[in-house]
Design a protein around this motif. Structure first.
Motif, short mmCIF file in Angstrom:
data_model
loop_
_atom_site.label_atom_id
_atom_site.label_comp_id
_atom_site.label_asym_id
_atom_site.label_seq_id
_atom_site.Cartn_x
_atom_site.Cartn_y
_atom_site.Cartn_z
N ARG A 218 0.68 -1.19 0.10
CA ARG A 218 0.01 0.04 0.09
C ARG A 218 0.95 1.50 0.16
NH1 ARG A 218 -1.14 2.76 4.66
NH2 ARG A 218 -3.06 3.46 3.81
N ARG A 245 1.67 14.28 -0.88
CA ARG A 245 1.89 13.36 0.52
C ARG A 245 3.32 13.30 0.77
NH1 ARG A 245 -2.58 9.60 1.81
NH2 ARG A 245 -4.38 10.74 1.25
N SER A 275 -2.95 11.24 -14.25
CA SER A 275 -4.20 11.07 -13.96
C SER A 275 -4.83 12.19 -13.19
CB SER A 275 -4.13 9.89 -12.76
OG SER A 275 -3.51 8.68 -13.23
N ARG A 297 2.15 13.89 -17.84
CA ARG A 297 1.73 13.19 -18.83
C ARG A 297 0.12 13.39 -18.83
NH1 ARG A 297 -1.71 9.86 -16.83
NH2 ARG A 297 -0.78 8.27 -15.55
N GLY A 299 -3.67 10.98 -19.99
CA GLY A 299 -4.24 9.76 -20.51
C GLY A 299 -5.56 9.65 -19.82
N LYS A 400 -12.38 14.19 -10.24
CA LYS A 400 -11.16 13.58 -10.06
C LYS A 400 -10.65 13.74 -8.60
CE LYS A 400 -9.42 10.76 -12.91
NZ LYS A 400 -8.07 10.21 -13.43
N THR A 401 -10.67 12.83 -7.71
CA THR A 401 -10.13 12.88 -6.37
C THR A 401 -8.93 12.11 -6.12
OG1 THR A 401 -10.78 12.43 -4.05
CG2 THR A 401 -12.16 11.46 -5.50
N GLY A 402 -7.87 12.53 -5.80
CA GLY A 402 -6.73 11.65 -5.55
C GLY A 402 -6.47 10.99 -6.65
N GLY A 403 -6.66 11.21 -7.83
CA GLY A 403 -6.50 10.38 -9.07
C GLY A 403 -7.66 9.41 -9.48
N TRP A 434 -6.71 16.86 -2.69
CA TRP A 434 -7.49 15.98 -3.32
C TRP A 434 -7.56 16.16 -4.92
CZ3 TRP A 434 -7.00 11.44 -1.28
CH2 TRP A 434 -7.23 11.28 0.05
N ARG A 460 -21.09 4.94 2.75
CA ARG A 460 -19.96 4.25 2.99
C ARG A 460 -20.13 2.75 2.81
NH1 ARG A 460 -15.12 5.65 5.31
NH2 ARG A 460 -16.01 7.50 6.08
N PRO A 465 -14.66 4.11 -0.93
CA PRO A 465 -14.51 4.93 0.07
C PRO A 465 -14.25 6.43 -0.43
CG PRO A 465 -12.97 3.14 0.46
CD PRO A 465 -14.09 2.67 -0.74
N TYR A 466 -13.40 6.66 -1.68
CA TYR A 466 -13.15 7.64 -1.99
C TYR A 466 -14.35 8.23 -2.81
CZ TYR A 466 -12.74 4.51 -6.06
OH TYR A 466 -12.89 3.60 -6.93
N LYS A 470 -16.50 14.14 1.62
CA LYS A 470 -15.71 14.57 2.60
C LYS A 470 -16.63 15.40 3.40
CE LYS A 470 -11.65 12.69 1.30
NZ LYS A 470 -11.83 11.52 1.44
C1 MLC Z 1 -8.38 7.47 -0.27
N1 MLC Z 1 -9.10 8.05 0.29
C2 MLC Z 1 -9.54 9.00 -0.68
C3 MLC Z 1 -8.82 8.91 -1.67
N2 MLC Z 1 -7.88 7.65 -1.32
N3 MLC Z 1 -10.58 10.12 -0.83
C4 MLC Z 1 -10.88 10.77 -1.75
N4 MLC Z 1 -10.03 10.36 -2.97
C5 MLC Z 1 -9.04 9.51 -2.81
N5 MLC Z 1 -8.43 9.07 -3.87
C6 MLC Z 1 -9.79 8.29 1.60
C7 MLC Z 1 -9.83 6.81 2.54
O1 MLC Z 1 -10.76 6.18 2.16
C8 MLC Z 1 -9.71 7.63 3.87
O2 MLC Z 1 -11.06 7.83 4.36
C9 MLC Z 1 -9.15 8.59 3.61
O3 MLC Z 1 -9.38 9.09 2.36
C10 MLC Z 1 -7.79 8.70 4.06
O4 MLC Z 1 -6.85 7.39 3.52
P1 MLC Z 1 -5.61 7.32 3.22
O5 MLC Z 1 -5.26 5.91 3.64
O6 MLC Z 1 -4.56 8.43 3.92
O7 MLC Z 1 -5.25 7.12 1.76
P2 MLC Z 1 -4.75 6.44 1.03
O8 MLC Z 1 -5.05 4.82 1.10
O9 MLC Z 1 -3.23 6.80 1.17
O10 MLC Z 1 -5.16 6.95 -0.64
C11 MLC Z 1 -4.74 8.15 -1.10
C12 MLC Z 1 -4.04 7.70 -2.26
C13 MLC Z 1 -4.82 6.70 -3.44
C14 MLC Z 1 -3.83 8.99 -3.31
C15 MLC Z 1 -2.65 7.06 -2.18
O11 MLC Z 1 -6.38 7.42 -3.41
C16 MLC Z 1 -4.41 6.56 -4.58
O12 MLC Z 1 -3.52 5.59 -4.77
N6 MLC Z 1 -4.96 7.24 -5.65
C17 MLC Z 1 -4.46 6.77 -7.17
C18 MLC Z 1 -5.48 6.35 -7.86
C19 MLC Z 1 -5.01 6.03 -9.37
O13 MLC Z 1 -4.36 5.03 -9.56
N7 MLC Z 1 -5.57 6.60 -10.18
C20 MLC Z 1 -5.43 6.28 -11.66
C21 MLC Z 1 -6.65 6.16 -12.53
S1 MLC Z 1 -6.03 5.92 -14.11
P3 MLC Z 1 -11.67 7.58 5.71
O14 MLC Z 1 -12.79 8.41 5.57
O15 MLC Z 1 -11.88 6.21 5.49
O16 MLC Z 1 -10.58 8.02 6.56
C22 MLC Z 1 -6.09 7.53 -14.88
C23 MLC Z 1 -5.70 7.52 -16.34
C24 MLC Z 1 -4.47 8.18 -16.24
O17 MLC Z 1 -6.40 8.31 -14.03
O18 MLC Z 1 -3.94 9.16 -16.85
O19 MLC Z 1 -3.49 7.45 -15.34
#
Ligand code: MLC
Ligand code: AMP
Length: 501
Positions: A218, A245, A275, A297, A299, A400-403, A434, A460, A465-466, A470
């Motif tokens: 993770r 982060r 993203s 980039r 996509g 788009k939230t956190g990708g 985000w 929920r 979750p995302y 919020k």
């Molecule tokens: C987690 N949370 C989010 C979230 N991710 N809220 C909004 N948006 C997000 N993206 C929530 C959790 O459920 C939790 O809520 C709180 O935020 C804190 O969690 P965390 O553990 O600190 O978050 P974390 O697990 O670290 O995740 C954050 C992150 C993750 C940014 C690392 O979201 C992530 O990996 N995002 C990348 C997604 C991705 O790969 N996108 C590519 C799509 S393809 P609570 O309430 O339970 O506390 C695409 C095409 C291209 O777009 O061009 O690439």
């Protein structure tokens, strides 16, 4: 015909392919394990003939062996999101109608109930990967469907984007040329493995090139910094929220730690962001502390990557560069005509990387394409001095939230189904962490005071979750225009002006 991905692997059996929480595995081991998986999935048949196999497996060795096993059996791989509650998994199972579900023991409880309700067999790792006989595996042509990734649209629930092996090959070939991938690369992977960013840009690009993909279970900022500081990673790719982060963690670290972390980042040959829009202050701060200028980039799930700043040459802040090799990109006006130089327009993309179909959604597939196979991305852009700049999406309802791409309308449907909610509007409020912060304004029955925490709990259980807002605020009425349509920009302003729950 043998797929080049597996042919290439067969020529480099001794090279390390995957480093994961379970250990290090070479290409030979990946071919062997995926062969055992494929043979078990085939269960005596010659070819899965694009039957869907859904799999809920955490990022790691089992995940990759299962993905390759599905591919090698002729199946269509449908990764399930490890963060999703049972209700979202059930939606995908209903839509994809797989013949089986593969689950890791750590996650099986989440999916076993919904699979049983649908009378779907659940196959478990690690048993599926255990050494066993390898049968004759089918020959696969490039036009065979490889995977289906679920993505939100403006209307309805998420749609399955079907990507063929040919699309995938074209996507990784283009990125390999553009970003100079080689067998000497070593990349970290902590992004989710149900999206194109993690699957294509990182995992499959690495394996295609005979490079090593090191999978972290993770994302954790300190773990990433510590890993980078060992100095042997050559590539790193992430979404802007992750870079933010990492910057925050660096800020909190003591001077000696900062120095070690920065040196590790500088040792990479390339760091990529995508993203979602990369805020210019993030790009600049990253360069200040690491000496690395991020390559941004652009996509999309349906097209893989389309635009990229150059590996060598100017990486312009706030811009996403030029079309990638082999990909046609243009901007069109509302009537679908190419715009004049310097004018804004919608991005259209065409080429071998572009997906074939939305799963069982013929009309939506047709609507997504203009004449001559141009795919309408729904993103607005402008070309400035030869580089594209993304201006935003045509629809206010795609956030788009956190990708993660999400549909405001899908969340509104869930909130509206809660007793006492009369109406609601979900918006993305600009947010440094985000990108879009998901927020909801809710109107409730006068006789029915709303418990915001209970509403959030309700959401929920039903949504990833995302997608859960919020912030939720109660309002007497939603702002509407003369046509009676909710004016979302005015809803966004409510969150700056009002106290939140
Ligand atoms: C987690 N949370 C989010 C979230 N991710 N809220 C909004 N948006 C997000 N993206 C929530 C959790 O459920 C939790 O809520 C709180 O935020 C804190 O969690 P965390 O553990 O600190 O978050 P974390 O697990 O670290 O995740 C954050 C992150 C993750 C940014 C690392 O979201 C992530 O990996 N995002 C990348 C997604 C991705 O790969 N996108 C590519 C799509 S393809 P609570 O309430 O339970 O506390 C695409 C095409 C291209 O777009 O061009 O690439
Ligand atoms: P997804 O549908 O999850 O694949 O997300 C694709 C969308 O992410 C695109 O349509 C864009 O809106 C957005 N996106 C991807 N890369 C960028 C970028 N570099 N800048 C701005 N938006 C981006």
């Amino acid at each position: 015909m043998k797929l080049p991905l597996f042919e290439r692997a067969a020529g480099i059996r001794e090279r390390t392919a995957i480093v994961a929480p379970e250990g290090a595995f070479n290409f030979g081991e990946l071919l062997d394990a995926s062969g055992w998986v494929a043979t078990r999935l085939l269960a005596g048949r010659d070819d899965l003939d694009s039957e869907r196999i859904c799999y809920l497996v955490p990022p790691g060795w089992h995940h990759v062996a299962v993905q390759w096993g599905i591919w090698r059996s002729g199946g269509l791989a449908v990764p399930l999101a490890t963060s999703h509650p049972a209700a979202e998994l059930a939606y995908v199972l209903d839509d994809a109608s797989p013949e089986a579900v593969v689950a890791h023991p750590d996650l099986i409880d989440r999916v076993s109930g919904v699979a049983a309700e649908r009378q779907l067999p659940v196959l478990q790792t690690p048993a599926l990967l255990a050494e066993g006989p390898t049968g004759v595996l089918p020959d696969l042509a490039a036009d065979r469907s490889a995977m289906m990734l679920y993505t939100s649209g403006t209307t309805g629930r998420p749609k399955g984007v079907v990507v063929t092996h040919g699309n995938l090959q074209a996507q990784v070939s283009s990125l390999s040329d553009a970003w100079g991938w080689s067998e000497h690369d070593h990349i970290l992977l902590h992004l989710p493995l149900h999206h194109v960013h993690g699957i294509t840009n990182i995992l499959t690009s690495a394996l295609w090139n005979g490079a090593t993909c090191e999978i972290l279970s993770r994302f954790n900022a300190v773990d990433v910094w510590e890993r980078l500081s060992r100095g042997d990673c050559t590539l790193y790719m992430a979404v802007p929220t992750v870079y933010r982060r990492l910057l925050e963690a660096w800020q909190r670290a003591d001077p000696a730690t900062r120095e070690a972390w920065s040196a590790g980042a500088l040792a990479c040959r390339l760091m990529v962001s995508g993203s979602a829009a990369l805020p210019v202050p993030t790009l600049e701060r990253w360069q200040e502390i690491t000496g690395q200028r991020l390559l941004e980039r652009y996509g999309m799930t349906e097209i893989g990557m389309a635009l990229s700043n150059p590996l060598n040459g100017e990486r312009r802040a706030g811009h996403v560069g030029q079309p990638l090799p082999g990909i046609d990109v243009r901007l069109v006006d509302e009537a679908g005509r190419p715009v004049a130089a310097g004018a804004e327009g919608e991005i259209q993309v065409r080429g071998p990387t572009v997906f074939s179909t939305y799963w069982r959604r013929e009309q939506e597939t047709q609507d997504a394409f203009a004449e001559e196979d141009w795919f309408n991305t729904g993103d607005q852009a402008v070309v400035e001095d030869g580089a594209y700049r993304i201006l935003g999406r045509a629809s206010v309802d795609i956030l788009k939230t956190g990708g993660e791409k999400i549909s405001a309308l899908e969340i509104e449907d869930v909130l509206r189904s809660y007793t006492g909610v009369v109406d609601c509007a979900v918006v993305g409020v600009p947010d440094a962490d985000w990108g879009d912060r998901v927020c909801a304004a809710v109107v409730c029955e006068a006789s029915h005071p709303l418990d915001v925490d209970a509403l959030r709990g309700f959401a929920r259980e039903r949504l990833a979750p995302y997608k859960v807002p919020k912030q939720i605020i109660l309002v007497d009425a939603l702002p509407r225009n003369a046509m009676g349509k909710v004016t979302k920009p005015t809803v966004v302003e409510l969150f700056d002006l009002r106290d939140v729950d």
